[in-house]
Design an enzyme around this catalytic site. Structure first.
Site, short mmCIF file in Angstrom:
data_model
loop_
_atom_site.label_atom_id
_atom_site.label_comp_id
_atom_site.label_asym_id
_atom_site.label_seq_id
_atom_site.Cartn_x
_atom_site.Cartn_y
_atom_site.Cartn_z
N ARG A 258 0.86 -1.19 0.00
CA ARG A 258 0.00 0.00 0.00
C ARG A 258 0.90 1.24 0.00
O ARG A 258 1.73 1.40 0.90
CB ARG A 258 -0.91 -0.02 1.24
CG ARG A 258 -1.72 1.23 1.40
CD ARG A 258 -2.73 1.17 2.54
NE ARG A 258 -3.42 2.45 2.61
CZ ARG A 258 -3.28 3.33 3.60
NH1 ARG A 258 -2.54 3.07 4.65
NH2 ARG A 258 -3.92 4.48 3.55
N TYR B 259 -4.30 2.16 15.84
CA TYR B 259 -3.06 2.20 16.62
C TYR B 259 -3.30 1.98 18.11
O TYR B 259 -2.50 1.36 18.78
CB TYR B 259 -2.34 3.54 16.40
CG TYR B 259 -1.76 3.60 15.01
CD1 TYR B 259 -0.50 3.10 14.75
CD2 TYR B 259 -2.51 4.10 13.94
CE1 TYR B 259 0.03 3.10 13.47
CE2 TYR B 259 -1.99 4.11 12.65
CZ TYR B 259 -0.72 3.60 12.43
OH TYR B 259 -0.21 3.59 11.15
N GLU C 140 -3.58 0.09 8.18
CA GLU C 140 -2.37 0.48 8.92
C GLU C 140 -2.49 -0.05 10.33
O GLU C 140 -3.55 0.06 10.97
CB GLU C 140 -2.23 2.01 9.04
CG GLU C 140 -1.76 2.69 7.80
CD GLU C 140 -1.61 4.21 7.98
OE1 GLU C 140 -1.40 4.67 9.13
OE2 GLU C 140 -1.73 4.91 6.99
N GLU D 155 -7.34 8.85 6.16
CA GLU D 155 -7.58 9.53 7.43
C GLU D 155 -8.06 10.97 7.27
O GLU D 155 -7.38 11.93 7.68
CB GLU D 155 -6.32 9.49 8.30
CG GLU D 155 -5.80 8.08 8.55
CD GLU D 155 -4.59 8.03 9.48
OE1 GLU D 155 -4.12 9.10 9.91
OE2 GLU D 155 -4.12 6.92 9.80
N HIS E 228 -2.82 11.04 0.62
CA HIS E 228 -2.23 10.84 1.95
C HIS E 228 -1.61 12.19 2.35
O HIS E 228 -0.42 12.30 2.60
CB HIS E 228 -1.21 9.71 1.93
CG HIS E 228 -0.93 9.11 3.28
ND1 HIS E 228 -1.13 7.77 3.57
CD2 HIS E 228 -0.48 9.65 4.43
CE1 HIS E 228 -0.79 7.52 4.83
NE2 HIS E 228 -0.39 8.66 5.38
N ASN F 219 -7.33 2.31 9.92
CA ASN F 219 -6.00 2.45 10.52
C ASN F 219 -6.19 2.45 12.03
O ASN F 219 -6.87 3.33 12.57
CB ASN F 219 -5.34 3.76 10.07
CG ASN F 219 -5.06 3.76 8.57
OD1 ASN F 219 -5.19 2.72 7.90
ND2 ASN F 219 -4.66 4.90 8.05
#
Ligand code: IFM
Length: 470
Positions: free
Chosen positions: A103, A320, A373, A192, A147, A318
């Site tokens: 990606r 985290y 991600e 995002e 991005h 994504n």
């Protein structure tokens, strides 16, 4: 390109190597279907460098990095990982890990320097070579259009706050679709959008560095609108690529069981998750967040919401860490008792399972989910043996991949998982101080050294291939 799966960067595979890295044992204990795609992810500004080469125009990040105090180590993406020149070596490396997908993102000002007018053939040719290189190595190309590196020339005309930028983005998406759409496996419109809107336009800690809540809300609407219209334009091209968008999401838990903390958690969930998911999949903005924004709510023209709600093939997530909400903002991750990454983010793999399960429950319209991600920043000193023994990252990846396996078991239609990131790279406002890569980059020499986590990921993928053949 390597003729085989061998890489000069990695030791030859052996059962001992697998034992030496410890693999990803918890992840391996979960079963992933044969068509589940494992990959690695990067983005253009964070790795490419070559900020002014071959006709590339400046992006808002080129400008932002030059503002004193904007970046922790006063660095920029001018050189980054020099991937623009080293892309073949980097693709060999990805192939040697056994990743099935790569990606990456396209730098909009590299292919259309001012975001309008002439296209830059040298920039387009770079991405064409990259995509051809990915395919020649037997991997799938997952392309992201935005991005964050908006052409500065469009920012000068109002950036994402201007409705005309939506038109420019649709042209960009269509142009890239025509050029690469038959070669890539997937196209994501935005990465995002919450970050672009909130960090770029409300808190101002990211480019373009503005601090205006009303503008941020309008930006989020324009990003969503441009997504819907780009999907429409790409769909009309009849491409084989799957089409979708990537959101940064976390489950938000109340810090205590108090009514005030629970109410705060609902609102925070609204601002992060429902603000994007509701228009994308239900055709409306959440009422509680609209009320919260009051006069700062965005201007929405008739027909916009229907345009945003285009059917998409996948939702990228994504993940985290978890989010914690307390009414008085007293929650402090440092005292939560959970281990933290170098970003100060809590390590909480259960949050990923919770998130995926709740997304599938609340938005069954999202037909296929990918973790696009996931990873962690850790200090990563290079040991005397020249290697990076990043046991903390290996454990992070192991437990988070296992968390995806748990979501699959609970019926969530998961399509894949991508590690963030292939390489240590320019971590936005943190500069080069934070390292997310499974491959270490020595920025002085540009030497790439796969960390133990990369070897463990490789061994995990090999074990998967072996068990599907056995
Ligand atoms: O490096 C970023 C990436 O560009 C977007 N998602 C989060 C990562 C870690 O902060």
């Amino acid at each position: 390109m390597s003729p085989s799966n061998a890489s000069p960067l990695l030791p030859t595979a052996s059962p001992e190597a697998s034992t030496a890295t410890g693999g990803l044992p918890t992840a391996a204990a979960r079963r992933f279907p044969a068509d589940f795609v494992f990959g690695v992810a990067t983005s253009a500004y964070q790795i490419e460098g070559a900020h002014d080469r071959d006709g590339k125009g400046p992006s808002i990040w080129d400008t932002f990095c030059r503002q004193p105090g904007a970046i922790a180590d006063a660095s920029s993406g001018d050189l980054a990982c020099e991937h623009y020149d080293r892309w073949e070596q980097d693709l060999d490396l990805i192939q040697s890990l056994g990743a099935q997908a790569y990606r990456f993102s396209v730098s909009w000002p590299r292919v259309r320097p001012t975001g309008d007018g002439a296209w830059n053939e040298a920039g387009l040719a770079f991405y064409e070579r990259l995509v051809d290189g990915i395919r020649a190595r037997g991997m799938k190309a997952y392309l992201t259009l935005n991005h964050w590196d908006l052409p500065q020339a469009l920012q000068d005309l109002g950036g994402w706050g201007a409705r005309a930028t939506v038109d420019r983005f649709v042209e960009y998406a269509e142009g890239m679709g025509r050029r690469l759409g038959t070669k890539v496996a997937s196209i994501a419109t935005h990465n995002e959008p919450w970050v672009v809107a909130q960090l770029g336009h409300e808190s101002g800690i990211f480019a373009p560095g503005l601090k205006d809540r009303r503008l941020a809300a309008q930006v989020s609407h324009h990003l969503l609108l441009s997504h819907g219209r780009a999907i429409q334009a790409l769909r009309a091209l009849n491409l084989p690529a799957t089409l979708g968008i990537v959101l940064n999401l976390s489950p938000i838990y109340p810090a205590t069981d108090s009514a005030a903390d629970r109410a705060k958690a609902v609102l925070e969930d609204g601002k992060l998750r429902r603000w994007y998911m509701d228009p994308l999949f239900k055709g409306h903005y959440p009422l509680d967040v609209l009320e919260h924004l009051g006069e700062d709510a965005p201007q929405v023209q008739p027909g916009d919401l229907a345009l945003i709600q285009q059917p998409i093939d996948f939702l990228g997530i994504n993940y985290y860490s978890r989010g914690m909400a307390s009414a008085d903002n007293s929650f402090d991750a440092k005292h939560s008792g959970l281990p933290l990454t170098d970003m100060g983010w809590e390590i909480y793999p259960q949050g990923l399972t919770d998130l995926l399960v709740s997304l599938h429950r609340d938005y069954p319209e999202a037909r296929r989910l990918y973790v696009t991600e996931n990873g962690g920043a850790f200090p990563d000193p290079v040991s005397q043996d020249g290697q990076v023994h990043d046991a903390d990252r290996t454990c992070y990846l192991d437990t988070h991949i296992a968390a995806v396996g748990d979501a699959l078991q609970q019926g969530v239609p998961m399509g894949g998982y991508m590690v963030w990131s292939l390489l240590d790279n320019f971590e936005w406002a943190s500069g080069y101080e934070k390292r997310f890569g499974i491959v270490h980059v020595d920025y002085a020499t540009q030497k790439r050294t796969p960390k133990d986590s990369a070897l463990a990921f490789r061994d995990f993928l090999r074990g998967r291939t072996a068990s599907s053949q056995g």
